[in-house]
Design a protein around this motif. Structure first.
Motif, PDB file in Angstrom:
ATOM      1  N   ALA A   1      39.133  36.737  42.429  1.00 13.42           N
ATOM      2  CA  ALA A   1      38.033  37.669  42.165  1.00 13.42           C
ATOM      3  C   ALA A   1      38.510  39.115  42.274  1.00 13.42           C
ATOM      4  O   ALA A   1      38.122  39.972  41.473  1.00 13.42           O
ATOM      5  N   GLN A   2      39.354  39.393  43.252  1.00 16.18           N
ATOM      6  CA  GLN A   2      39.890  40.743  43.398  1.00 16.18           C
ATOM      7  C   GLN A   2      40.726  41.134  42.181  1.00 16.18           C
ATOM      8  O   GLN A   2      40.634  42.261  41.686  1.00 16.18           O
ATOM      9  N   LYS A   3      41.523  40.189  41.698  1.00  8.15           N
ATOM     10  CA  LYS A   3      42.352  40.470  40.522  1.00  8.15           C
ATOM     11  C   LYS A   3      41.493  40.722  39.294  1.00  8.15           C
ATOM     12  O   LYS A   3      41.733  41.668  38.525  1.00  8.15           O
ATOM     13  N   MET A   4      40.458  39.907  39.101  1.00  5.99           N
ATOM     14  CA  MET A   4      39.582  40.077  37.944  1.00  5.99           C
ATOM     15  C   MET A   4      38.820  41.391  38.031  1.00  5.99           C
ATOM     16  O   MET A   4      38.636  42.079  37.016  1.00  5.99           O
ATOM     17  N   ALA A   5      38.389  41.752  39.222  1.00  2.00           N
ATOM     18  CA  ALA A   5      37.680  43.019  39.398  1.00  2.00           C
ATOM     19  C   ALA A   5      38.593  44.201  39.086  1.00  2.00           C
ATOM     20  O   ALA A   5      38.191  45.167  38.428  1.00  2.00           O
ATOM     21  N   GLU A   6      39.841  44.116  39.543  1.00  2.76           N
ATOM     22  CA  GLU A   6      40.799  45.195  39.302  1.00  2.76           C
ATOM     23  C   GLU A   6      41.082  45.356  37.818  1.00  2.76           C
ATOM     24  O   GLU A   6      41.257  46.480  37.327  1.00  2.76           O
ATOM     25  N   GLU A   7      41.085  44.237  37.085  1.00  5.22           N
ATOM     26  CA  GLU A   7      41.366  44.280  35.651  1.00  5.22           C
ATOM     27  C   GLU A   7      40.155  44.706  34.833  1.00  5.22           C
ATOM     28  O   GLU A   7      40.313  45.240  33.723  1.00  5.22           O
ATOM     29  N   SER A   8      38.953  44.490  35.351  1.00  2.00           N
ATOM     30  CA  SER A   8      37.745  44.669  34.544  1.00  2.00           C
ATOM     31  C   SER A   8      36.959  45.937  34.854  1.00  2.00           C
ATOM     32  O   SER A   8      36.126  46.344  34.045  1.00  2.00           O
TER      33      SER A   8
ATOM     34  N   LEU B   1      38.365  46.793  46.627  1.00  2.00           N
ATOM     35  CA  LEU B   1      38.790  45.406  46.468  1.00  2.00           C
ATOM     36  C   LEU B   1      38.765  44.644  47.784  1.00  2.00           C
ATOM     37  O   LEU B   1      38.523  43.426  47.802  1.00  2.00           O
ATOM     38  N   GLU B   2      39.006  45.357  48.891  1.00  2.00           N
ATOM     39  CA  GLU B   2      39.067  44.674  50.187  1.00  2.00           C
ATOM     40  C   GLU B   2      37.708  44.155  50.648  1.00  2.00           C
ATOM     41  O   GLU B   2      37.624  43.318  51.552  1.00  2.00           O
ATOM     42  N   LEU B   3      36.630  44.614  50.000  1.00  2.00           N
ATOM     43  CA  LEU B   3      35.284  44.197  50.398  1.00  2.00           C
ATOM     44  C   LEU B   3      34.718  43.088  49.506  1.00  2.00           C
ATOM     45  O   LEU B   3      33.602  42.630  49.725  1.00  2.00           O
ATOM     46  N   ILE B   4      35.497  42.651  48.529  1.00  2.00           N
ATOM     47  CA  ILE B   4      35.004  41.636  47.605  1.00  2.00           C
ATOM     48  C   ILE B   4      34.930  40.266  48.285  1.00  2.00           C
ATOM     49  O   ILE B   4      35.860  39.844  48.972  1.00  2.00           O
ATOM     50  N   GLY B   5      33.804  39.595  48.108  1.00  2.00           N
ATOM     51  CA  GLY B   5      33.692  38.191  48.469  1.00  2.00           C
ATOM     52  C   GLY B   5      33.637  37.869  49.946  1.00  2.00           C
ATOM     53  O   GLY B   5      33.890  36.730  50.335  1.00  2.00           O
ATOM     54  N   LEU B   6      33.285  38.820  50.785  1.00  2.00           N
ATOM     55  CA  LEU B   6      33.204  38.567  52.231  1.00  2.00           C
ATOM     56  C   LEU B   6      31.791  38.074  52.560  1.00  2.00           C
ATOM     57  O   LEU B   6      30.936  38.820  53.032  1.00  2.00           O
ATOM     58  N   LEU B   7      31.580  36.791  52.316  1.00  2.00           N
ATOM     59  CA  LEU B   7      30.239  36.227  52.419  1.00  2.00           C
ATOM     60  C   LEU B   7      30.151  35.215  53.547  1.00  2.00           C
ATOM     61  O   LEU B   7      31.146  34.606  53.942  1.00  2.00           O
ATOM     62  N   THR B   8      28.929  35.032  54.026  1.00  2.00           N
ATOM     63  CA  THR B   8      28.648  34.025  55.045  1.00  2.00           C
ATOM     64  C   THR B   8      27.449  33.201  54.594  1.00  2.00           C
ATOM     65  O   THR B   8      26.582  33.720  53.872  1.00  2.00           O
TER      66      THR B   8
ATOM     67  N   VAL C   1      33.064  28.870  48.076  1.00  2.00           N
ATOM     68  CA  VAL C   1      33.819  29.116  46.845  1.00  2.00           C
ATOM     69  C   VAL C   1      34.295  30.566  46.789  1.00  2.00           C
ATOM     70  O   VAL C   1      35.433  30.846  46.376  1.00  2.00           O
ATOM     71  N   ALA C   2      33.448  31.493  47.213  1.00  2.00           N
ATOM     72  CA  ALA C   2      33.843  32.902  47.198  1.00  2.00           C
ATOM     73  C   ALA C   2      35.055  33.144  48.079  1.00  2.00           C
ATOM     74  O   ALA C   2      35.965  33.904  47.717  1.00  2.00           O
ATOM     75  N   GLY C   3      35.088  32.492  49.235  1.00  2.00           N
ATOM     76  CA  GLY C   3      36.234  32.642  50.119  1.00  2.00           C
ATOM     77  C   GLY C   3      37.497  32.055  49.519  1.00  2.00           C
ATOM     78  O   GLY C   3      38.583  32.650  49.594  1.00  2.00           O
ATOM     79  N   GLU C   4      37.367  30.887  48.891  1.00  2.00           N
ATOM     80  CA  GLU C   4      38.529  30.225  48.298  1.00  2.00           C
ATOM     81  C   GLU C   4      39.066  30.986  47.091  1.00  2.00           C
ATOM     82  O   GLU C   4      40.275  30.962  46.823  1.00  2.00           O
ATOM     83  N   ALA C   5      38.178  31.641  46.356  1.00  2.00           N
ATOM     84  CA  ALA C   5      38.567  32.318  45.116  1.00  2.00           C
ATOM     85  C   ALA C   5      38.658  33.831  45.280  1.00  2.00           C
ATOM     86  O   ALA C   5      38.672  34.560  44.286  1.00  2.00           O
ATOM     87  N   ARG C   6      38.751  34.295  46.509  1.00  2.00           N
ATOM     88  CA  ARG C   6      38.671  35.740  46.758  1.00  2.00           C
ATOM     89  C   ARG C   6      39.809  36.509  46.085  1.00  2.00           C
ATOM     90  O   ARG C   6      39.575  37.560  45.468  1.00  2.00           O
ATOM     91  N   GLU C   7      41.016  36.017  46.167  1.00  2.00           N
ATOM     92  CA  GLU C   7      42.134  36.727  45.556  1.00  2.00           C
ATOM     93  C   GLU C   7      41.968  36.799  44.041  1.00  2.00           C
ATOM     94  O   GLU C   7      42.255  37.839  43.429  1.00  2.00           O
TER      95      GLU C   7
END
Length: 253
Positions: free
Chosen positions: A97-104, A110-117, A89-95
């Motif tokens: 999440a980046q937008k929400m982080a930038e707004e909040s 931002l480039e390091l958000i959601g890079l999970l395994t 889900v993190a990979g699918e919603a990464r963009e």
């Protein structure tokens, strides 16, 4: 500053919704659980971690909401884990999440958000038992550190957040009750519960957190207005509470 809550477990609180970053010492080094929230927090957490003098060997995200997907280059280029569902889900919603982080928040890499395994079956460097459940969001997990007497609860068992149902899934009342049953069983082995947001619970407070979340969910199922101190203390919870009520109206019974 980091506050030690048990042997090899430290917590740092952000001003943003009382968010908790957790540092856990494992066999091979430190694991950072849900580090955040803004750039200043991440840098200060890095300073605190440096002061411990133990290398960071991994990260862990309890669930794929943006504020639990953050990272900083100062923590190192190490694996960052989640449940298999959480990582997907993190990979699918990464963009998003980046937008929400930038707004909040500010100063977040931002480039390091959601890079999970996905976490390996043996847990890899992450100590404790992973308790995956279906409440709040897909792939949510708590970490039971039974040998330390600590439960890392993610976005559950908070004294400031009401239970927040996943709006994409129709079975959240049952999912929440099942998750609370599992966390209640785990809580019998601990003295400390660390929520993703809010104060650390110790001793009798742990049972109080479980009871509050159960009472809220039960009220939703009955179609009644919950008597909940969190709603009285935080006006901004009214909107998510109304969303919960709307969703529960379609699934109760």
């Amino acid at each position: 500053m980091l506050k030690q809550v048990a042997d090899g477990v430290w917590v740092r609180q952000s001003e943003w919704v009382w968010s908790k970053a957790v540092v856990v010492r494992g066999d091979t080094g430190l694991v950072l659980v849900d580090p955040g929230i803004d750039g200043a927090d991440l840098n200060q957490l890095a300073d605190d971690v440096d002061a411990l003098g133990v290398p960071v060997v991994a990260g862990f995200s309890t669930h794929p909401h943006w504020d639990h997907l953050l990272w900083h280059s100062r923590f190192g280029d190490v694996p960052r884990y989640a449940t298999a569902a959480g990582a997907q889900v993190a990979g699918e919603a990464r963009e998003r999440a980046q937008k929400m982080a930038e707004e909040s928040a500010t100063g977040i890499p931002l480039e390091l958000i959601g890079l999970l395994t996905p976490l390996p079956a043996d847990g890899g460097p992450v100590p404790g038992e992973i308790l995956e459940h279906q409440a709040h969001t897909i792939g949510h997990a708590a970490i039971l550190l039974a040998d330390r007497g600590v439960l890392l609860a993610g976005d559950m068992l908070s004294d400031v957040l009401i239970p927040l149902l996943d709006p994409r899934r129709p079975d959240q009342l049952n999912a929440y009750e099942a998750a609370l049953d599992r966390l209640a069983e785990a809580s019998r082995q601990v003295d400390v519960v660390v929520p993703g947001h809010g104060a650390v619970a110790e001793g009798a407070e742990v049972a109080g957190r479980l009871a509050a979340d159960r009472a809220y969910i039960e009220a939703l199922r009955r179609g009644e207005e919950p008597v909940d101190a969190r709603l009285e203390q935080h006006d901004w919870l009214s909107a998510p509470h109304q969303m919960n009520q709307k969703q529960a109206g379609h699934t109760s019974g």
